[in-house]
Design an enzyme around this catalytic site. Structure first.
Site, PDB file in Angstrom:
ATOM      1  CG  LEU A 208      -1.997  -1.013   1.396  1.00  0.00           C
ATOM      2  CD1 LEU A 208      -2.631  -0.889   2.775  1.00  0.00           C
ATOM      3  CD2 LEU A 208      -3.049  -0.836   0.313  1.00  0.00           C
ATOM      4  CG  HIS A 209       2.528   3.260  -3.055  1.00  0.00           C
ATOM      5  ND1 HIS A 209       2.165   2.106  -3.716  1.00  0.00           N
ATOM      6  CD2 HIS A 209       2.689   4.194  -4.010  1.00  0.00           C
ATOM      7  CE1 HIS A 209       2.123   2.333  -5.010  1.00  0.00           C
ATOM      8  NE2 HIS A 209       2.429   3.598  -5.223  1.00  0.00           N
ATOM      9  NE  ARG A 210      -1.520   3.503  -7.225  1.00  0.00           N
ATOM     10  CZ  ARG A 210      -0.667   4.143  -8.012  1.00  0.00           C
ATOM     11  NH1 ARG A 210      -0.544   5.448  -7.916  1.00  0.00           N
ATOM     12  NH2 ARG A 210       0.049   3.480  -8.903  1.00  0.00           N
TER      13      ARG A 210
END
Length: 365
Positions: A208-210
């Site tokens: 996850l990074h957005r």
């Protein structure tokens, strides 16, 4: 002919590796191609940057701009200032950019203002979501590019519909898949495999990074909690991006099956993906790799610039909608997930096609 190749972030390294190899093969055959590699320093964590040069046998950069962190505007400005100085002191015939990161856009602008030709590898892909910084980067880069190298025929059609001349567009396939196929037999089991007693097809991998997923504490907490609970019968391996790590601190998201680990190198991470039961991600590139490896992929986004991973491959979009996420898990756990096919020209030869086209364009001998 002199080519300046730009790399700035983790996805770029996987894409430039086969391009550099293809140039070296032409050199060995007596073709006069020279290149210089510029690393903007957009990603500066060692596991997100230097490791890739070592693992993928990419020569270390000729120049590193060492831009590091900052806002979108700060990074863009710093890259442009640094790259302009590079071009003044290092003449070139062509600037080759890959993907859709800030470095891609910034260096394209500088190159065109310097009167240089630009080749864009992975041109023409669109998500339709202007809240994504990458979508802005794609639009700006493609509005200035001279030679468009596309991963799919759909991307080629998108460019034609935008008014790009057909003789500027080259459907070549996917360079990131070149790297994946070349390194398939080199993938390395990470140490955590034994530490966590993992078994093939009996764990999940999550990334996850957005901003849409990780910027809001409540949204991030709800999303991770649901994923951990739905996947309660499987260890979930979560290599934490430095940006996400800061946001997780203090949220107390502790579940017995959720394992936070440091970012992994290319060979170790893709080993985990290859043998995973499924992947949970908001990354675009990972959906391409899972498609080729026939690994189920639940993508925590509402749109994708890689629709072929959904229509042909193993990917399903669910956003952060709890109902859609639950339905996807039901399909996964029932054993009904589709195997998927591999898109056209994702065959490991994209970089060779790119360099062959450039040799023809510039009549290099």
């Amino acid at each position: 002919m002199n080519i300046t190749i730009i790399a700035g972030a983790r996805p770029n390294f996987m894409k430039i590796a086969p391009i550099i190899e293809a140039i070296k093969q032409k050199n060995a055959a007596g073709v006069a191609l020279n290149y210089q590699l510029i690393h903007t320093g957009q990603h500066y964590d060692k596991n997100l940057s230097d490791t890739f040069f070592e693992e993928l046998d990419i020569p270390f950069p000729d120049i590193n701009l060492n831009v590091q962190s900052g806002t979108q505007a700060e990074q863009t400005g710093a890259i442009m200032i640094g790259f302009e100085k590079v071009l003044v002191n290092n003449p070139t015939d062509l600037v080759l950019v890959v993907g859709d990161v800030t470095s891609t856009m910034a260096c394209t602008i500088v190159a065109k203002k310097a009167g240089l030709k630009v080749a864009h590898v992975e041109a023409g892909i669109r998500s339709g979501d202007l809240t994504m910084p990458e979508e802005i980067n794609r639009i700006v880069t493609d509005s200035l590019t001279d030679y468009f190298f596309t991963t799919t025929s759909l991307a080629s059609e998108t460019l034609k519909n935008l008014g790009v001349s057909e003789n500027q567009i080259y459907f070549v396939g996917n360079v990131m898949i070149d790297t994946l196929l070349k390194n398939d037999n080199r993938l390395q089991q990470p140490k955590l495999w034994r530490t966590l007693q993992l078994e093939a097809k009996k764990y999940l991998v999550m990334t996850l990074h957005r901003p849409s997923n990780v910027d809001g504490e409540q949204q991030l907490k709800a999303l991770i909690s649901q994923l951990a609970q739905l996947g309660k019968d499987y260890p979930i391996i979560f290599p934490v991006h430095p940006r996400t790590k800061k946001l997780l601190e203090g949220l107390n998201l502790n579940f017995p099956n959720l394992h936070y680990v440091a970012p992994l190198g290319y060979l170790e991470f893709n080993y985990l993906v290859k043998y995973a039961f499924a992947v949970l991600t908001d990354s675009g590139g990972i959906t391409e790799e899972t498609t080729v490896m026939h690994v189920p992929c639940i993508t925590l986004r509402t749109s994708t610039e890689r629709p072929e991973t959904c229509t042909i491959g193993t990917n399903v979009l669910v956003g952060n909608d709890p109902v859609k996420i639950t339905h996807a898990f039901e399909e996964l756990l029932s054993g009904n997930w589709r195997i998927g096919d591999i898109p056209e020209l994702w065959d490991g030869c994209a970089a060779e096609r790119i360099i062959n086209h450039l040799v023809d364009i510039y009549k290099v001998s």
